[in-house]
Design an enzyme around this catalytic site. Structure first.
Site, PDB file in Angstrom:
ATOM      1  N   ASP A   1       6.182   2.824  -4.349  1.00 47.97           N
ATOM      2  CA  ASP A   1       5.680   2.218  -3.107  1.00 47.97           C
ATOM      3  C   ASP A   1       5.455   3.276  -2.025  1.00 47.97           C
ATOM      4  O   ASP A   1       6.048   4.349  -2.060  1.00 47.97           O
ATOM      5  CB  ASP A   1       6.653   1.137  -2.588  1.00 47.97           C
ATOM      6  CG  ASP A   1       8.033   1.708  -2.297  1.00 47.97           C
ATOM      7  OD1 ASP A   1       8.457   2.641  -3.006  1.00 47.97           O
ATOM      8  OD2 ASP A   1       8.686   1.228  -1.355  1.00 47.97           O
ATOM      9  N   GLU A   2       4.598   2.943  -1.095  1.00 47.42           N
ATOM     10  CA  GLU A   2       4.422   3.695   0.162  1.00 47.42           C
ATOM     11  C   GLU A   2       4.237   5.199  -0.038  1.00 47.42           C
ATOM     12  O   GLU A   2       4.803   6.006   0.689  1.00 47.42           O
ATOM     13  CB  GLU A   2       5.621   3.440   1.089  1.00 47.42           C
ATOM     14  CG  GLU A   2       5.755   1.987   1.496  1.00 47.42           C
ATOM     15  CD  GLU A   2       6.909   1.752   2.460  1.00 47.42           C
ATOM     16  OE1 GLU A   2       6.711   0.958   3.399  1.00 47.42           O
ATOM     17  OE2 GLU A   2       7.991   2.342   2.296  1.00 47.42           O
TER      18      GLU A   2
END
Ligand SMILES: *[C@@H]1O[C@H](CO)[C@@H](O)[C@H](O)[C@H]1NC(C)=O
Ligand SMILES: *[C@@H]1O[C@H](CO)[C@@H](O)[C@H](O)[C@H]1NC(C)=O
Ligand SMILES: *[C@@H]1O[C@H](CO)[C@@H](O)[C@H](O)[C@H]1NC(C)=O
Ligand SMILES: *[C@@H]1O[C@H](CO)[C@@H](O)[C@H](O)[C@H]1NC(C)=O
Ligand SMILES: *[C@@H]1O[C@H](CO)[C@@H](O)[C@H](O)[C@H]1NC(C)=O
Ligand SMILES: *[C@@H]1O[C@H](CO)[C@@H](O)[C@H](O)[C@H]1NC(C)=O
Ligand SMILES: *[C@@H]1O[C@H](CO)[C@@H](O)[C@H](O)[C@H]1NC(C)=O
Ligand SMILES: *[C@@H]1O[C@H](CO)[C@@H](O)[C@H](O)[C@H]1NC(C)=O
Length: 580
Positions: A352-353
């Site tokens: 993620d991210e």
């Protein structure tokens, strides 16, 4: 004798307090008492009375088969819950009313609890794949005190016993009783993946808190603990072949999980049907590796503009085109995965991210352009996937890997969505199995306000009153209104395995963990077990759920879980006055 279906007992608060709601539930209003001497049989064999019970791991019989251990553990917990951790339901009855049954004279007793397993557990019952364990059960309690729980699996029996404990109350004069006999319940979960994600990097959670969290998960019929064990802020996971990883990257020497600790948490969960799914998030969320291996990390601790390089400080990501990083990951997983294997079918690879700008500062890449980075990310994840699937695990990743980075992933990869209902549908549209958990509904950390400090001046005013990005707090009613299937076309709903609620821990440590998670997570548990809609396809009623959730909250508190109150006694004592 009168039989009452739950549907008709909305306002008789003490009468139907099972959480999550069973598929079908009928009960009467006869009183039966239960004593410690109640005979318990498992497929006909009388079970010894095991009264020892404590923390630091299950005290279950470690010598029996997995099925026997699961059942022994469940019986022990049943006794402990009913006789040591019961509650007096005064809050659910009018003030100064005599709501308790007469405890003098002859008592009608529960004589036997017959556990009947009419299927055999798979060899992998302690690390089962989604769909491999039949978690359903039936429970009957006759007026003459015969309780029977039938299930295909030992875990189904354990769920049945959990439900059984929720039929009983503590009496102020001592002892425990139900006022619901006879009882007939059939029950099965809607979704096979029902999880809580706990972050132990941003703040550490001592083992006692992990065990207590698993207790509450099992009591709500969750079956996954997603353990987000490392992140940029701290690396609390001991890797024996790389002692300096946690030795330098943890916050402190006393905040490190040893291999024995991880194994103990896995086992504690496995015996309760709660599989622990470990996540090593990467390539982002890895700045804590810098403390022992600075050569592997790009864009570490960029200040003051960390926000150009990461979602939160400290910035820092594994380099994306580095053979040294590959070698590190290979050695890390070679050490970790075989140790997890006996009690885990799944491993979470994060993803993620990821911040593209941090690769401008990565000397193996020096670019933030998607066209340059995407093939490198594909190669990076291909290596991870080959190792994780080669070790026999089913991989999980966060949705960005599929939806933002357009990666080709092994077909059996489970993709965890967090940003929107549309993304759940988008993952399923690509044929991948998917977990819901939209942050607008199921992030338990939201609404605590900013943890960043703002410099005096303009930015400070811009952020007034310092709400966090996902404010306001998602109360249980909001959580209860989330449907993992929302927006998913009918031909793809089979790909939605369920979902997870999340406690990111910038502001949640051992002191407030319980009240940040419970009883709100119970709302997610009921959506995942019973479904967001009732049998008629309508949204479930808060008015029906609220007294049951209040009852569940009392049961959690009695078990030592410091869950928040749902309503004041004024509301729960009189079922209708607090409705609007
Ligand atoms: C543990 O289980 C084994 C095998 O089922 C049994 O022989 C033994 O008596 C049990 N021990 C206790 C303390 O219940
Ligand atoms: C096991 O018992 C349940 C509940 O009575 C029943 O629905 C199921 O069909 C039975 N399964 C087998 C394999 O007999
Ligand atoms: C990745 O590393 C290899 C080997 O060092 C190098 O030849 C290649 O140019 C790098 N790729 C990018 C996009 O920088
Ligand atoms: C990519 O990096 C350049 C150079 O630092 C920067 O000007 C640009 O804004 C970055 N692109 C994105 C989308 O952040
Ligand atoms: C993924 O595909 C979308 C749509 O084609 C595109 O906008 C995006 O830049 C791609 N992402 C990467 C990292 O290449
Ligand atoms: C049911 O819940 C959904 C999701 O919260 C909401 O969009 C919808 O309006 C609700 N339907 C009714 C009839 O209240
Ligand atoms: C569902 O049906 C639509 C429209 O026919 C189709 O485009 C889509 O691929 C189908 N999805 C799945 C997961 O089968
Ligand atoms: C609630 O309060 C009203 C008014 O005092 C009373 O008539 C009613 O019986 C109460 N209902 C319950 C369930 O206690």
């Amino acid at each position: 004798m009168k039989l009452i279906s739950t549907y008709l007992t909305l306002f008789a608060a003490t009468a139907s307090a099972i959480w999550p709601l069973p598929s079908s539930y009928e009960h009467g209003d006869q009183v039966l008492w239960i004593e410690q001497s109640v005979k318990v049989t498992y497929n006909g064999a009388e079970q010894s009375q095991l009264k020892s019970y404590g923390h630091g791991g299950n005290d279950g019989n470690h010598t029996g088969s997995a099925s026997q251990r699961i059942v022994t553990n469940a019986i022990q917990r049943t006794r402990d819950t009913i006789f040591e951790k019961g509650f007096v339901p005064w809050k659910f009855n009018p003030r100064f009313s005599s709501f308790e049954p007469d405890s003098s004279g002859d008592k009608a007793l529960v004589h036997t609890i017959a556990l009947k397993q009419n299927g055999s557990d798979s060899e992998d019952i302690l690390k089962a794949m989604t769909g491999d364990v039949d978690e359903s059960y039936t429970l009957t309690l006759s007026e003459d005190g015969e309780a029977t729980i039938i299930a295909a699996s030992s875990i189904g029996l354990a769920h049945g016993l959990t439900t059984f404990t929720q039929l009983f109350y503590k009496h102020t004069a001592g002892g425990a009783y139900t006022n619901l006999a006879p009882v007939t319940i059939t029950d099965a979960p809607l979704f096979p993946w029902r999880g809580l994600n706990v972050d132990t990097s941003r703040t550490f959670k001592p083992l006692a808190d992990m065990y207590r969290t698993i207790d509450a998960l099992a009591y709500s019929k969750f079956n996954r603990l997603h353990w987000h064990i490392t992140d940029s802020q701290a690396w609390p996971l001991e890797i024996p072949s790389m002692p300096d990883l946690a030795g330098k990257g943890a916050y402190a020497a006393f905040q490190i999980y040893s291999p024995e600790d991880v194994r103990a948490v896995q086992e504690y969960g496995a015996l309760l049907g709660v599989q622990v799914v470990l996540e090593i998030d990467q390539p982002g969320h890895t700045a804590s590796i810098w403390h022992s291996r600075p050569e592997l990390i790009a864009a570490f601790e960029q200040l003051p503009n960390w926000d150009t390089y990461a979602a939160e400080p400290p910035s820092g990501t594994l380099k994306l085109n580095s053979s040294a990083v590959d070698d590190f990951l290979e050695a890390l997983f070679d050490d970790l995965l075989p140790r997890l294997k006996p009690l885990a079918a799944y491993f979470h690879l994060g993803g993620d991210e990821v911040n593209k700008n941090s690769y401008n500062l990565d000397d193996t890449v020096r670019s933030n352009e998607s066209a340059v980075l995407q093939p490198l990310m594909q190669a990076f994840m291909d290596r991870n996937m080959a190792q994780v699937t080669g070790a026999g695990f089913v991989p999980l990743v966060w949705e960005e890997m599929l939806l933002d980075w357009n990666l080709t992933l092994p077909a059996n990869t489970i993709v965890q969505s967090w940003q929107s209902d549309a993304n759940v549908a988008a993952v399923a549209a690509q044929g991948h199995r998917v977990l819901g958990g939209n942050y607008n509904y199921w992030y338990l950390d939201c609404g605590s306000g900013q943890w960043l400090d703002f410099r005096p001046g303009a930015s400070s005013e811009q952020f007034w009153p310092y709400a966090d990005y996902c404010s306001p707090r998602h109360n249980w009613r909001v959580m209860y209104s989330y449907d993992p299937l929302a927006g998913v076309p009918a031909n793809a709903t089979h790909l939605v395995l369920g979902g997870e609620t999340h406690i990111w821990s910038e502001q949640t440590d051992a002191v407030n963990l319980d009240r940040m998670v419970w009883p709100r997570a119970c709302a997610a548990a009921e959506v995942l077990w019973s479904g967001a809609k009732d049998a008629e396809g309508r949204n479930r009623s808060q008015i029906e759920a609220s007294p049951r959730l209040s009852d569940m909250r009392e049961r959690l508190v009695a078990r030592g879980v410091m869950a928040e109150p749902v309503q004041m006694p004024f509301c729960t004592m009189n079922g209708t006055q607090c409705a609007l």
